[in-house]
Design a protein around this motif. Sequence first.
Motif, PDB file in Angstrom:
ATOM      1  N   THR A   1       5.328   8.107   9.949  1.00 28.65           N
ATOM      2  CA  THR A   1       3.566   7.869   9.508  1.00 28.65           C
ATOM      3  C   THR A   1       3.221   6.507   9.880  1.00 28.65           C
ATOM      4  O   THR A   1       3.575   5.587   9.810  1.00 28.65           O
ATOM      5  CB  THR A   1       3.656   7.996   8.152  1.00 28.65           C
ATOM      6  OG1 THR A   1       4.383   6.993   7.656  1.00 28.65           O
ATOM      7  CG2 THR A   1       4.283   9.510   7.616  1.00 28.65           C
ATOM      8  N   TRP A   2       2.075   6.706  10.936  1.00 29.23           N
ATOM      9  CA  TRP A   2       1.391   5.538  11.265  1.00 29.23           C
ATOM     10  C   TRP A   2       0.123   5.411  10.418  1.00 29.23           C
ATOM     11  O   TRP A   2      -0.696   6.211  10.250  1.00 29.23           O
ATOM     12  CB  TRP A   2       0.992   5.449  12.840  1.00 29.23           C
ATOM     13  CG  TRP A   2       0.113   3.898  12.874  1.00 29.23           C
ATOM     14  CD1 TRP A   2       0.568   2.963  13.123  1.00 29.23           C
ATOM     15  CD2 TRP A   2      -1.444   4.122  13.011  1.00 29.23           C
ATOM     16  NE1 TRP A   2      -0.564   2.194  13.492  1.00 29.23           N
ATOM     17  CE2 TRP A   2      -1.701   2.644  12.797  1.00 29.23           C
ATOM     18  CE3 TRP A   2      -2.336   5.052  12.735  1.00 29.23           C
ATOM     19  CZ2 TRP A   2      -3.101   2.554  13.062  1.00 29.23           C
ATOM     20  CZ3 TRP A   2      -3.667   4.773  12.618  1.00 29.23           C
ATOM     21  CH2 TRP A   2      -4.100   3.286  12.899  1.00 29.23           C
ATOM     22  N   TRP A   3      -0.078   4.127   9.741  1.00 32.06           N
ATOM     23  CA  TRP A   3      -1.083   3.811   8.874  1.00 32.06           C
ATOM     24  C   TRP A   3      -1.257   2.493   8.541  1.00 32.06           C
ATOM     25  O   TRP A   3      -0.315   1.653   9.171  1.00 32.06           O
ATOM     26  CB  TRP A   3      -1.194   4.728   7.686  1.00 32.06           C
ATOM     27  CG  TRP A   3      -0.262   4.883   6.793  1.00 32.06           C
ATOM     28  CD1 TRP A   3       1.227   5.058   7.039  1.00 32.06           C
ATOM     29  CD2 TRP A   3      -0.027   4.499   5.486  1.00 32.06           C
ATOM     30  NE1 TRP A   3       1.707   5.180   5.935  1.00 32.06           N
ATOM     31  CE2 TRP A   3       1.127   4.541   4.777  1.00 32.06           C
ATOM     32  CE3 TRP A   3      -1.221   3.791   4.473  1.00 32.06           C
ATOM     33  CZ2 TRP A   3       1.380   4.487   3.564  1.00 32.06           C
ATOM     34  CZ3 TRP A   3      -0.878   3.567   3.327  1.00 32.06           C
ATOM     35  CH2 TRP A   3       0.455   3.845   2.699  1.00 32.06           C
ATOM     36  N   GLN A   4      -2.195   2.029   7.648  1.00 32.17           N
ATOM     37  CA  GLN A   4      -2.472   0.629   7.310  1.00 32.17           C
ATOM     38  C   GLN A   4      -2.685   0.647   5.983  1.00 32.17           C
ATOM     39  O   GLN A   4      -3.612   1.493   5.691  1.00 32.17           O
ATOM     40  CB  GLN A   4      -3.480   0.149   8.636  1.00 32.17           C
ATOM     41  CG  GLN A   4      -3.259   0.308   9.873  1.00 32.17           C
ATOM     42  CD  GLN A   4      -4.349  -0.301  10.800  1.00 32.17           C
ATOM     43  OE1 GLN A   4      -5.397   0.145  10.574  1.00 32.17           O
ATOM     44  NE2 GLN A   4      -4.021  -1.140  11.678  1.00 32.17           N
TER      45      GLN A   4
ATOM     46  N   VAL B   1       8.004   4.354   7.961  1.00 28.38           N
ATOM     47  CA  VAL B   1       6.368   3.607   7.863  1.00 28.38           C
ATOM     48  C   VAL B   1       6.865   2.384   8.112  1.00 28.38           C
ATOM     49  O   VAL B   1       7.759   1.642   7.558  1.00 28.38           O
ATOM     50  CB  VAL B   1       6.026   4.320   6.440  1.00 28.38           C
ATOM     51  CG1 VAL B   1       6.549   3.541   5.586  1.00 28.38           C
ATOM     52  CG2 VAL B   1       4.258   3.664   6.369  1.00 28.38           C
ATOM     53  N   GLY B   2       5.642   1.563   8.415  1.00 29.13           N
ATOM     54  CA  GLY B   2       5.745   0.217   8.563  1.00 29.13           C
ATOM     55  C   GLY B   2       5.838  -0.578   9.650  1.00 29.13           C
ATOM     56  O   GLY B   2       5.332  -1.484   9.953  1.00 29.13           O
TER      57      GLY B   2
ATOM     58  N   VAL C   1       0.848  -0.964  -0.011  1.00 24.97           N
ATOM     59  CA  VAL C   1      -0.057  -0.011   0.000  1.00 24.97           C
ATOM     60  C   VAL C   1       0.884   1.230  -0.152  1.00 24.97           C
ATOM     61  O   VAL C   1       0.551   2.317  -0.505  1.00 24.97           O
ATOM     62  CB  VAL C   1      -0.947   0.073   1.277  1.00 24.97           C
ATOM     63  CG1 VAL C   1      -0.213   0.342   2.446  1.00 24.97           C
ATOM     64  CG2 VAL C   1      -2.018   0.927   1.025  1.00 24.97           C
ATOM     65  N   THR C   2       1.993   1.104   0.678  1.00 31.14           N
ATOM     66  CA  THR C   2       2.850   2.496   0.703  1.00 31.14           C
ATOM     67  C   THR C   2       3.325   2.782  -0.606  1.00 31.14           C
ATOM     68  O   THR C   2       3.395   4.065  -1.153  1.00 31.14           O
ATOM     69  CB  THR C   2       4.117   2.099   1.450  1.00 31.14           C
ATOM     70  OG1 THR C   2       3.756   1.726   2.768  1.00 31.14           O
ATOM     71  CG2 THR C   2       4.876   3.371   1.786  1.00 31.14           C
TER      72      THR C   2
HETATM   73  C1  6R9 Z   1       1.525   1.343   5.864  1.00 28.27           C
HETATM   74  C2  6R9 Z   1       1.674  -0.195   6.219  1.00 28.27           C
HETATM   75  C3  6R9 Z   1       0.095  -1.952   9.157  1.00 28.27           C
HETATM   76  C4  6R9 Z   1       0.616  -2.226  10.535  1.00 28.27           C
HETATM   77  C5  6R9 Z   1       0.079  -1.280  11.525  1.00 28.27           C
HETATM   78  C6  6R9 Z   1       1.150  -1.083  12.468  1.00 28.27           C
HETATM   79  C7  6R9 Z   1       2.292  -1.084  11.549  1.00 28.27           C
HETATM   80  C8  6R9 Z   1       2.829   0.920  10.234  1.00 28.27           C
HETATM   81  C9  6R9 Z   1       3.810   2.196  11.653  1.00 28.27           C
HETATM   82  C10 6R9 Z   1       3.490   1.051  12.266  1.00 28.27           C
HETATM   83  C11 6R9 Z   1       4.424   1.969  14.192  1.00 28.27           C
HETATM   84  C12 6R9 Z   1       4.387   3.129  12.237  1.00 28.27           C
HETATM   85  N1  6R9 Z   1       2.871   0.371  11.294  1.00 28.27           N
HETATM   86  N2  6R9 Z   1       3.166   2.060  10.316  1.00 28.27           N
HETATM   87  N3  6R9 Z   1       3.713   0.971  13.416  1.00 28.27           N
HETATM   88  N4  6R9 Z   1       4.510   3.134  13.684  1.00 28.27           N
HETATM   89  N5  6R9 Z   1       4.711   4.467  11.829  1.00 28.27           N
HETATM   90  O1  6R9 Z   1       2.698  -0.418   6.649  1.00 28.27           O
HETATM   91  O2  6R9 Z   1       0.496  -0.769   6.097  1.00 28.27           O
HETATM   92  O3  6R9 Z   1       1.410  -3.327   5.775  1.00 28.27           O
HETATM   93  O4  6R9 Z   1      -1.160  -2.666   6.203  1.00 28.27           O
HETATM   94  O5  6R9 Z   1       0.897  -2.626   8.131  1.00 28.27           O
HETATM   95  O6  6R9 Z   1       2.024  -1.579  10.251  1.00 28.27           O
HETATM   96  O7  6R9 Z   1       1.098  -2.358  13.202  1.00 28.27           O
HETATM   97  O8  6R9 Z   1      -1.332  -1.707  11.733  1.00 28.27           O
HETATM   98  P1  6R9 Z   1       0.269  -2.388   6.538  1.00 28.27           P
END
Ligand code: 6R9
Length: 646
Positions: free
Chosen positions: A410-413, A384-385, A308-309
């Motif tokens: 950046t935290w997201w999903q 991210v991730g 997704v990133t």
């Molecule tokens: C964009 C992405 C989502 C999961 C998410 C969390 C972890 C992502 C983070 C983070 C801490 C951050 N996560 N970004 N935890 N700080 N900046 O990675 O999407 O592959 O769906 O993963 O990743 O646990 O719930 P995705």
Amino acid sequence: MSQQIYPVPAHAKEHSHLTPADYARMYAESVEQPEVFWAEQAKSLDWIKTPTKIKNTSFDAHHVSIKWFEDGELNVAYNCIDRHLAKRGHVTAFIWEGDDPHSHDIITYHRLYDEVAKIANGLRKLGVGKGDRVAIYMPMIPQAVYAMLACARIGAVHTVIFGGFSPNAIADRVNNCQAKVLITADEGLRAGKHIPLKDNVDTALAEHDCPSMEQVIVFKHTGSHVSWGKDDVWWHDLTDDCSTDCPPEVMNAEDPLFILYTSGSTGQPKGVVHTTGGYLLWASITHKYVFDYKPGDIYWCAADVGWVTGHSYIVYGPLANGATSVMFEGVPTYPDVRRIGQIVDKHKVNILYTAPTAIRALMAHGDFPVEGISGESLRLLGSVGEPINPEAWHWYYTTVGQSRCPIVDTWWQTETGAAMLTPLPSITAMKPGAASHPFFGVQPALVDGQGNELSGATEGNLIITDSWPGQARTVYGDHERFVQTYFTTYPGTYCTGDGARRDEDDYYWITGRVDDVLNVSGHRLGTAEIESALVSHHAVAEAAVVGYPHDLKGQGIYVYLMPNEGVAVTDELTKEVSNWVRKELSPIATPDLIQWSSGLPKTRSGKIMRRILRKIAANEYEQLGDTSTLADPSVVETLIEQRLNR
Ligand code: 6R9
């Protein structure tokens, strides 16, 4: 956790779209009057029909329904390409950097327009139209982006399958969404190795029944010999006589743009569905403000378009904003660990967005990754991730960013479409490891296990209480699973599956997936916290912590460690690391068992598969479940052989 605070650098304020007062005003409006705020923001897109109905959303588990801009009409490819042509057609959209450090290419918006139109017409020629699903299994080459935008142009729904996935995963995804065309390349290139993409597709289609599949389009990338079947067509043959004129399909804002499969805690990967209007706005507005993107900036998101990133921050966000991006085919460690720095210098990159796992891989080599690198073009870094541990944050900040560049964590999903909690470079004083504050329209809250909302400085389950435009709308073909997974745990809210801490300054710190929280002698501990302490020890390259059943404590702490290069693993070292955690974090966090290993089971996107580590730690190694998505499944056998608590 580190409590050091890094003020906003003066240059970040000068470059910014936003002042702190703007953010406060805009955030308040975004949550108090979302209709007004998002109607205004939506003007940043080019609509065929301007939406009048802005928000129509319900998180009620009996009727989960999410619609944004539902009477609006637009085309995503038009927004990402055509509208930039008049004034900025000559501007570079992509600087493509090949796996081989001597190969690169420049793709202007004009060229992007032509390339996308040709393959879009090629798809139309094959009978692909609005709503049809197209699978894309490509290396990190511009044709991957052309293929995605071509789908968007003709209203087809793409599902990108990460180029590292195996034939089984390809077949599962093709069958789940009933894709009728698959676009691939003869081979990919990574660290000089040839990746047999076409072969994998052949195996997927030969060994599995994929009745929906009609045609495979193959881009000739390396030129190696590939086997050929009656349903295969070369990209160049298909597009040779195709015109560069391809009228964009009129799409409703709520029409699906893509499906992206993502792993959950149970079952097969889910096909998360994102839509045309809300997603595009979310990707572009976050890209603009989180990176303070301005025309002329050279921006590099070092993700893969298979995740997704890559969708949001290589393709849709930057292109909607008319940005210039680096797209990199290779890996950060090839030909050696200075590659990222070399690319930064070669293309004068101003903004670099990567993942903690990459940062830690480089950090294990000390200062070598920046040897001979100027790095002076950089002004902003992103992460991210996964949670970034303060140690990696500091290395990134000082060694890569030369203590000059703000870091946006950046935290997201996959499900959120784009960034949700993030520092803003000109506004947020940084706390290393904190994802900080919500973006416009995002309303986070923390709840206890029973769903009671917690106030003040506290720790709990992270939920989002109201909808935002970039939110996934459903799980493809299984709306009930969407509802069950995200809206029933804490009814009426979106359950993220992550835990978070909120400090006295209202900063959010992601503590990791909720199912990774340990309860040791009645004390709650985030595995991320312990891992962070572990990797701050000089001997440790990577750490993964899981809980395992413990007679006295309820859960014990099982630690898997990868040593840094050249480190000799001894009993003394193990004791030292154990004491280190005790000292760094708390005696409660002292590891019960420490297993050293030369590798950890990671998915191909670099995430440690804790599920497997938990099973091994719990001595349930016969029920490991699906290990097919691991980058290197053999790691698991070694870990089992050497596990500690037999
Ligand atoms: C964009 C992405 C989502 C999961 C998410 C969390 C972890 C992502 C983070 C983070 C801490 C951050 N996560 N970004 N935890 N700080 N900046 O990675 O999407 O592959 O769906 O993963 O990743 O646990 O719930 P995705």
